[in-house]
Design a protein around this motif. Structure first.
Motif, PDB file in Angstrom:
ATOM      1  N   SER A 108      -3.769  -6.090   1.982  1.00 39.28           N
ATOM      2  CA  SER A 108      -4.957  -6.528   2.710  1.00 39.28           C
ATOM      3  C   SER A 108      -4.768  -6.552   4.213  1.00 39.28           C
ATOM      4  CB  SER A 108      -5.360  -7.928   2.229  1.00 39.28           C
ATOM      5  OG  SER A 108      -4.285  -8.844   2.423  1.00 39.28           O
ATOM      6  N   SER A 109      -3.534  -6.378   4.684  1.00 37.28           N
ATOM      7  CA  SER A 109      -3.267  -6.455   6.120  1.00 37.28           C
ATOM      8  C   SER A 109      -1.914  -5.825   6.414  1.00 37.28           C
ATOM      9  CB  SER A 109      -3.267  -7.910   6.580  1.00 37.28           C
ATOM     10  OG  SER A 109      -2.176  -8.615   5.982  1.00 37.28           O
ATOM     11  N   VAL A 110      -1.632  -5.636   7.696  1.00 33.59           N
ATOM     12  CA  VAL A 110      -0.320  -5.127   8.093  1.00 33.59           C
ATOM     13  C   VAL A 110       0.770  -6.125   7.703  1.00 33.59           C
ATOM     14  CG1 VAL A 110       1.134  -4.506  10.061  1.00 33.59           C
ATOM     15  CG2 VAL A 110      -1.219  -3.697   9.950  1.00 33.59           C
ATOM     16  N   ASP A 111       0.496  -7.426   7.878  1.00 35.79           N
ATOM     17  CA  ASP A 111       1.483  -8.446   7.504  1.00 35.79           C
ATOM     18  C   ASP A 111       1.786  -8.375   6.007  1.00 35.79           C
ATOM     19  OD1 ASP A 111       1.629  -9.336  10.097  1.00 35.79           O
ATOM     20  OD2 ASP A 111       0.246 -11.024   9.801  1.00 35.79           O
ATOM     21  N   ASP A 112       0.757  -8.165   5.211  1.00 35.22           N
ATOM     22  CA  ASP A 112       0.946  -8.040   3.764  1.00 35.22           C
ATOM     23  C   ASP A 112       1.761  -6.797   3.437  1.00 35.22           C
ATOM     24  OD1 ASP A 112       0.737  -8.440   1.053  1.00 35.22           O
ATOM     25  OD2 ASP A 112      -1.374  -7.856   0.908  1.00 35.22           O
ATOM     26  N   GLU A 113       1.521  -5.729   4.186  1.00 33.28           N
ATOM     27  CA  GLU A 113       2.281  -4.499   3.968  1.00 33.28           C
ATOM     28  C   GLU A 113       3.753  -4.707   4.307  1.00 33.28           C
ATOM     29  OE1 GLU A 113       2.171   0.200   5.371  1.00 33.28           O
ATOM     30  OE2 GLU A 113       0.420  -1.099   5.692  1.00 33.28           O
ATOM     31  N   VAL A 114       4.021  -5.360   5.431  1.00 28.55           N
ATOM     32  CA  VAL A 114       5.410  -5.652   5.817  1.00 28.55           C
ATOM     33  C   VAL A 114       6.087  -6.514   4.765  1.00 28.55           C
ATOM     34  CG1 VAL A 114       6.840  -6.897   7.494  1.00 28.55           C
ATOM     35  CG2 VAL A 114       5.056  -5.338   8.294  1.00 28.55           C
ATOM     36  N   ALA A 115       5.375  -7.519   4.267  1.00 28.96           N
ATOM     37  CA  ALA A 115       5.935  -8.385   3.228  1.00 28.96           C
ATOM     38  C   ALA A 115       6.238  -7.590   1.960  1.00 28.96           C
ATOM     39  CB  ALA A 115       4.964  -9.528   2.920  1.00 28.96           C
ATOM     40  N   THR A 116       5.397  -6.608   1.664  1.00 28.57           N
ATOM     41  CA  THR A 116       5.636  -5.753   0.492  1.00 28.57           C
ATOM     42  C   THR A 116       6.926  -4.969   0.659  1.00 28.57           C
ATOM     43  OG1 THR A 116       3.270  -5.569   0.036  1.00 28.57           O
ATOM     44  CG2 THR A 116       4.698  -3.860  -0.885  1.00 28.57           C
ATOM     45  N   TYR A 117       7.153  -4.410   1.853  1.00 28.59           N
ATOM     46  CA  TYR A 117       8.391  -3.671   2.098  1.00 28.59           C
ATOM     47  C   TYR A 117       9.607  -4.583   1.939  1.00 28.59           C
ATOM     48  CZ  TYR A 117       5.378  -0.061   4.120  1.00 28.59           C
ATOM     49  OH  TYR A 117       4.416   0.906   4.319  1.00 28.59           O
ATOM     50  N   ARG A 118       9.495  -5.786   2.436  1.00 32.04           N
ATOM     51  CA  ARG A 118      10.630  -6.733   2.305  1.00 32.04           C
ATOM     52  C   ARG A 118      10.888  -7.061   0.833  1.00 32.04           C
ATOM     53  NH1 ARG A 118      12.465  -8.582   6.991  1.00 32.04           N
ATOM     54  NH2 ARG A 118      11.140  -8.494   8.859  1.00 32.04           N
ATOM     55  N   ARG A 119       9.824  -7.276   0.084  1.00 31.84           N
ATOM     56  CA  ARG A 119       9.975  -7.602  -1.337  1.00 31.84           C
ATOM     57  C   ARG A 119      10.566  -6.417  -2.100  1.00 31.84           C
ATOM     58  NH1 ARG A 119       5.221  -8.766  -1.929  1.00 31.84           N
ATOM     59  NH2 ARG A 119       4.354  -6.930  -2.980  1.00 31.84           N
ATOM     60  N   TRP A 120      10.077  -5.236  -1.822  1.00 28.60           N
ATOM     61  CA  TRP A 120      10.611  -4.044  -2.487  1.00 28.60           C
ATOM     62  C   TRP A 120      12.098  -3.870  -2.185  1.00 28.60           C
ATOM     63  CZ3 TRP A 120       6.153  -0.095  -1.161  1.00 28.60           C
ATOM     64  CH2 TRP A 120       5.150  -0.198  -2.143  1.00 28.60           C
ATOM     65  N   ARG A 121      12.468  -4.087  -0.937  1.00 34.33           N
ATOM     66  CA  ARG A 121      13.866  -3.876  -0.553  1.00 34.33           C
ATOM     67  C   ARG A 121      14.779  -4.925  -1.172  1.00 34.33           C
ATOM     68  NH1 ARG A 121      17.006   0.264   0.317  1.00 34.33           N
ATOM     69  NH2 ARG A 121      18.364   0.127   2.143  1.00 34.33           N
ATOM     70  N   SER A 122      14.351  -6.183  -1.132  1.00 32.64           N
ATOM     71  CA  SER A 122      15.209  -7.248  -1.652  1.00 32.64           C
ATOM     72  C   SER A 122      15.404  -7.127  -3.161  1.00 32.64           C
ATOM     73  CB  SER A 122      14.622  -8.617  -1.309  1.00 32.64           C
ATOM     74  OG  SER A 122      13.368  -8.816  -1.941  1.00 32.64           O
ATOM     75  N   ALA A 123      14.371  -6.625  -3.866  1.00 28.83           N
ATOM     76  CA  ALA A 123      14.460  -6.469  -5.323  1.00 28.83           C
ATOM     77  C   ALA A 123      14.961  -5.089  -5.729  1.00 28.83           C
ATOM     78  CB  ALA A 123      13.094  -6.728  -5.958  1.00 28.83           C
ATOM     79  N   HIS A 124      15.244  -4.242  -4.741  1.00 30.92           N
ATOM     80  CA  HIS A 124      15.722  -2.878  -5.014  1.00 30.92           C
ATOM     81  C   HIS A 124      14.745  -2.144  -5.931  1.00 30.92           C
ATOM     82  CE1 HIS A 124      19.026  -0.086  -4.392  1.00 30.92           C
ATOM     83  NE2 HIS A 124      18.930   0.289  -5.649  1.00 30.92           N
ATOM     84  N   GLN A 125      13.450  -2.275  -5.627  1.00 30.96           N
ATOM     85  CA  GLN A 125      12.421  -1.694  -6.478  1.00 30.96           C
ATOM     86  C   GLN A 125      12.083  -0.255  -6.121  1.00 30.96           C
ATOM     87  OE1 GLN A 125       9.505  -5.024  -5.981  1.00 30.96           O
ATOM     88  NE2 GLN A 125       9.363  -4.892  -8.198  1.00 30.96           N
TER      89      GLN A 125
END
Length: 342
Positions: A108-125
């Motif tokens: 829904s936003s750039v902040d949400d997109e950044v948070a998605t990248y962080r979540r993907w990276r931390s979970a190795h998704q």
């Protein structure tokens, strides 16, 4: 309906009649089991659609086998735009050949997109991401660098030294061609119904329109959320002006089709009294009456090229040089003509 239980290494060991350690050796290609046992274990794993957990992948440094694509668009807009349908299909076509999956999420936003990248990276998704709609001073790019997450940007401007590699589209040339076509027909009042003004391609296209002032063209740029409803509302306002523009260019085909319908509802003939054009093309843009003049690109090929570029980037320890995408070409159809005499 209860969720399907994920098959584990322990389950495979029980089915194969071996220890969990032997299964681990076989699945990771390590010595310690006979070739016959290895093949039996691999066959059982494939039969039961076994996949390694993200935690296990992170601990072993193994690949996730997934590419991420976070799209900052309203769901209704994403579903309507042929650009995204074709782009995603192209990405998937290139990944499928390598048996790599695509994980697409709406944010829904750039902040949400950044948070998605962080979540993907931390979970190795995911192993890497494709990024679209770059902005000036884009906060996503330093985040990707900080995370060490391989990325390829589909954008209008070459990357800076510290940024991810860019699959570069010459949006200046595209805008020069589309606006220049209208100016050559004699239009001296052109409106550009754009997408969000923070996008680099919006700025570049607006600058090219402004540059036509030297040829006596008055240009107006109206940013929107890229939706058909916004396009219709803007065109109604433009047509109600004391001196409406003689030509309007929309950021995408869906907006242009909405604009065409609005003009028809108002009884404004296209192209006799108003010329319309679009920076995106689609089958529908060619089928409506009058058919719409568009910048035509191979969006499917663009997606496939972006995916192939990202796969190469994932294999490289260094950021790869930018690559140039094919420049869209104008397809002149029935919606543009010389302006009426005034």
């Amino acid at each position: 309906m209860p969720p399907v239980k994920r098959v584990t290494i322990t389950d495979i060991a029980r089915l194969a009649g071996v220890s969990p350690g032997a299964v681990s050796f076989a699945l990771n290609g390590r010595p310690g089991v006979s070739e016959q046992t290895r093949q039996r274990i691999l066959a059982i794993a494939e039969e039961h659609d076994w996949l390694p957990s993200s935690t296990a992948r992170a601990l072993t440094g193994a690949r996730a086998g997934v590419i991420g694509f976070a799209v900052n668009r309203p769901a209704r807009t994403l579903g309507a735009e042929a650009f995204f349908t074709d782009l995603i299909a192209g990405i998937q076509s290139a990944l499928a050949a390598q048996r790599i999956a695509l994980q697409t999420v709406l944010v829904s936003s750039v902040d949400d997109e950044v948070a998605t990248y962080r979540r993907w990276r931390s979970a190795h998704q995911v192993d890497g991401v494709i990024v679209i709609d770059p902005r000036d001073d884009d906060p996503r790019l330093p985040t990707l660098r900080e995370l060490g997450l391989p990325a390829v940007v589909i954008g209008s401007i070459a990357s800076r030294a510290s940024d991810p590699a860019t699959l570069w589209i010459d949006d200046r040339q595209v805008a020069r061609t589309v606006f220049g076509h209208l100016a050559a027909l004699g239009h001296r009042s052109i409106a550009y119904v754009a997408g969000p003004e923070e996008f680099q391609h919006t700025r570049l296209r607006a600058e090219e329109l402004a540059a036509l002032a030297d040829r006596g063209v008055a240009g107006e740029v109206i940013p929107t959320d890229s939706s058909p409803s916004a396009a219709s509302a803007v065109l109604r306002r433009l047509l109600d002006a004391s001196k409406p523009p003689t030509a309007v260019v929309f950021d995408n085909d869906v907006m242009a089709i909405a604009g065409l319908r609005t003009a028809q509802e108002r009884g404004v003939p296209v192209p006799q009294d108003l010329s319309l054009a679009s920076f995106d093309d689609s089958v529908v843009a060619a089928l409506v009456h009058p058919s719409i003049t568009c910048a035509t690109r191979d969006t499917f090929g663009l997606g496939a090229d972006a995916a192939a570029f990202l796969l190469a980037q994932i294999e490289s320890p260094e950021v790869l040089p930018d690559r140039a995408a094919a420049v869209p070409q104008i397809t002149v159809r029935d919606s543009t003509a010389a302006p009426p005499p005034r």
